[in-house]
Enzyme design. Structure first.
Site, PDB file in Angstrom:
ATOM      1  N   CYS A 148     -54.079  35.957  28.130  1.00  0.00           N
ATOM      2  CA  CYS A 148     -55.527  35.780  28.017  1.00  0.00           C
ATOM      3  C   CYS A 148     -56.039  36.257  26.657  1.00  0.00           C
ATOM      4  O   CYS A 148     -55.742  35.636  25.648  1.00  0.00           O
ATOM      5  CB  CYS A 148     -56.241  36.457  29.184  1.00  0.00           C
ATOM      6  N   TYR A 149     -56.761  37.376  26.588  1.00  0.00           N
ATOM      7  CA  TYR A 149     -57.228  37.859  25.281  1.00  0.00           C
ATOM      8  C   TYR A 149     -56.045  38.040  24.331  1.00  0.00           C
ATOM      9  O   TYR A 149     -56.116  37.714  23.148  1.00  0.00           O
ATOM     10  CB  TYR A 149     -57.981  39.185  25.461  1.00  0.00           C
ATOM     11  N   LYS A 153     -49.987  53.886  43.357  1.00  0.00           N
ATOM     12  CA  LYS A 153     -50.071  54.329  44.758  1.00  0.00           C
ATOM     13  C   LYS A 153     -48.980  53.680  45.638  1.00  0.00           C
ATOM     14  O   LYS A 153     -48.335  54.357  46.436  1.00  0.00           O
ATOM     15  CB  LYS A 153     -51.446  53.939  45.296  1.00  0.00           C
ATOM     16  N   ASP A 185     -50.231  61.458  48.310  1.00  0.00           N
ATOM     17  CA  ASP A 185     -49.806  61.884  46.975  1.00  0.00           C
ATOM     18  C   ASP A 185     -49.298  63.322  46.974  1.00  0.00           C
ATOM     19  O   ASP A 185     -48.209  63.604  46.471  1.00  0.00           O
ATOM     20  CB  ASP A 185     -50.953  61.752  45.962  1.00  0.00           C
ATOM     21  N   GLU A 202     -50.402  37.704  36.256  1.00  0.00           N
ATOM     22  CA  GLU A 202     -50.209  38.899  37.074  1.00  0.00           C
ATOM     23  C   GLU A 202     -50.927  38.845  38.414  1.00  0.00           C
ATOM     24  O   GLU A 202     -50.683  39.682  39.276  1.00  0.00           O
ATOM     25  CB  GLU A 202     -50.660  40.143  36.291  1.00  0.00           C
ATOM     26  N   GLY A 222     -58.653  41.095  28.109  1.00  0.00           N
ATOM     27  CA  GLY A 222     -59.722  42.030  27.804  1.00  0.00           C
ATOM     28  C   GLY A 222     -61.048  41.300  27.806  1.00  0.00           C
ATOM     29  O   GLY A 222     -61.073  40.074  27.704  1.00  0.00           O
ATOM     30  N   HIS A 277     -53.790  34.170  33.867  1.00  0.00           N
ATOM     31  CA  HIS A 277     -53.391  35.510  34.314  1.00  0.00           C
ATOM     32  C   HIS A 277     -52.168  35.391  35.208  1.00  0.00           C
ATOM     33  O   HIS A 277     -52.281  35.105  36.394  1.00  0.00           O
ATOM     34  CB  HIS A 277     -54.548  36.178  35.048  1.00  0.00           C
TER      35      HIS A 277
END
Ligand code: XMP
Length: 517
Positions: free
Chosen positions: A85-86, A372, A233, A176, A57, A174
């Site tokens: 992280c945060y 998506k 979608d 990710e 964050g 991070h």
């Protein structure tokens, strides 16, 4: 939709990467959802959550009002927790570690992570040195009592830490992002090695569950409508619902006259054989309503309102209907604040907002929990045509927001032609698919001087926009090969009447947006 909220909860402390964490967990085969950062341990347990990830964050843990987590989650001995992280700093501070602002400023970018000896938990199987991605201002200088430092970088003495007995873990980097190549190994260690979860989430299982859920929602005799936009979608949502309730689903396609070349025919070809399909040709009506309108948000509102009116008209011809299928996807849900995050409205994308209330229809939104790329995988699972599944996103207001200034038939024809050339030239390169999020032409309200033969021209400018992106929320301009750009530009200037100049947009998002309006 199933009420299952996933075995893993990602608590959102406001990082731009929160959705990416959720996606990585799902890629590992574990269903997870994003929760507000203040979700309580009790609520998470009640929803069946078995592990918690605290996202990064933008705040400093020392800022007044910095977002907090339920102390019961950080106390240890409850649900296993991984702070990123945060989240790592929050855990360290709450448990009595030393966290301070880095005197050297932010540590940002690639860093080399060096493991301490003897860890077989979170960093199990990683080499002694590996690359990670850092972006933080505060740094954990000392791990809290009961925690063991697992690794450090030049600037972060406690870049990873563990309290295996209390089930608490933290990483400063991070894991990710793609710049942390072994990040998914770390995540898998947490999910499988530490939390003992099973990788049992797949598109096939999602499809089966979602079809059953739609059947249950619509009941044995309910009827539903779906508005096809030509995009992936609504197409996937429609096909999924068709599998659940067969021809009690009717599709409506509104041709608002703001489509790209060939688009209407493509939709008809893909769907006419699958489900009852009504095509409404309403271009005159839309162009009439848009006449002289230059403000982008007004254009959106007008297209939205006209769309609802035409859709209602068509629906009235079908007879009584109870449900409206919408292809709402997870980022829409997250952006609209349903997970507790309040995002600022930059552009109003809710093209058909208000429709269900007006028509007294209940919403069926089978894709609400999908990203998506997951929608695309589901489309493949449901055997939709390849071109449809890999279609680039196209905004609801269509070419109206790619023509800067007032929309006219002439400008639409010019833009359509230029856009078709761009798409033609990109198709054989395979750039129309995974590499590019969107590629399109824009018609700014600009004329410039040129020379053709011996004559001075004063013609339109066409701008080309091509971006790479994971989710449309941030984007980078695509490094298209120069010879391809050259071919597109020269074809446009030669073939599209009234155009004498082509430019390429090299701004990323932020600070620009993807669409020009
Ligand atoms: P921006 O321009 O906000 O676009 O960076 C992000 C993504 O959203 C699409 N977009 C829209 N989609 N209605 C839509 O359905 C809209 O009004 C709209 N405006 C932008 C855009 O094409 C990109 O994929």
């Amino acid at each position: 939709m199933s009420e299952r909220r996933g075995q893993v909860a990602v608590l959102d402390f406001g990082a731009q990467y929160t959705q990416l964490i959720a996606r990585r967990v799902r890629e590992a085969g574990v269903y997870c959802e994003i929760w507000p950062h203040a979700a309580t341990a009790a609520a998470l347990r009640a929803a069946g959550v078995r592990a918690v990830i605290l996202s990064g964050g933008p705040a400093s843990v020392y800022e007044p009002g910095a977002p907090q987590a339920d102390p019961a989650l950080l106390a240890g001995g409850g649900l296993p927790v991984l702070g990123i992280c945060y989240g790592h700093q929050l855990l360290a501070k709450a448990c009595g570690g030393r966290v301070e602002a880095d005197p050297g400023g932010r540590e940002y970018g690639r860093a080399e992570l060096e493991r301490e000896a003897g860890d077989d938990t979170l960093l199990h199987g990683l080499p002694s040195h590996t690359q990670v991605w850092m972006s933080h201002g505060d740094t954990v200088l000392q791990a809290p009592p009961g925690f063991r430092p697992l690794a450090h970088t030049d600037r972060s003495p406690v870049a990873a830490m563990a309290d295996p007995a209390g089930g608490r873990y933290g990483v400063q980097f991070h894991l990710e992002v793609a710049h942390t190549p072994l990040g998914s190994e770390v995540l898998r260690n947490f999910l499988f090695g530490i939390c003992g979860l099973q990788a049992d989430w797949s598109m096939a299982s999602f499809a089966a569950e979602a079809i059953a859920a739609v059947r249950a929602q619509v009941g044995p005799s309910g009827r539903a409508l779906v508005g096809l936009s030509g995009g992936v979608d609504s197409a996937v949502a429609a096909e999924l619902v068709r599998r659940a309730i067969g021809d009690r689903l009717t599709a409506i396609f509104v041709d608002h006259g703001l489509l790209r070349a060939g688009e209407r025919a493509e939709v008809e070809a893909a769907f006419a054989g699958r489900m009852p399909l009504r095509v409404a040709d309403a271009s005159d009506r839309f162009l009439g309503a848009l006449q002289g309108v230059t403000d982008p948000e007004r254009k959106r509102k007008i297209v939205g309102a006209e769309f609802i009116a035409v859709f209602e008209q068509e629906a009235a011809r079908i007879g009584p209907v109870d449900f409206l299928v919408q292809g709402t996807v997870y980022p829409d849900v997250v952006e609209s604040g349903a997970t507790g995050k309040a995002a600022q409205t930059i552009k109003s994308h809710h093209n058909v907002g208000g429709l269900p209330e007006r028509m007294r229809l209940q919403l069926v939104e089978p894709l609400r929990t999908l990203f998506k790329d997951e929608v695309r995988r589901l489309g493949q699972e449901l055997d939709l045509p390849h071109d449809l599944v890999w279609r680039q996103p196209f905004p609801g207001p269509g070419l109206a927001i790619r023509i800067i200034g007032a929309v006219t038939e002439d400008k639409l024809a010019t833009l359509r032609h230029a856009d078709q050339i761009l798409r033609d030239e990109l198709r054989p390169l395979g750039l129309g698919q995974a590499h590019l999020w969107q590629a399109f032409a824009v018609l700014p309200d600009v004329r410039s001087v040129g020379v053709m033969g011996d004559a001075r021209t004063y013609g339109h400018l066409v701008a080309l926009r091509a971006v790479s992106s994971e989710d449309g929320m941030t984007a980078d301009w695509a490094r298209l090969p120069h010879d391809v750009l050259e071919r597109i530009a020269s074809r446009i200037v030669n073939e599209v009447a009234g155009v004498n100049r082509v430019v390429y947009d090299i701004t990323s998002k932020p600070p620009a947006t993807i669409e020009w309006e």
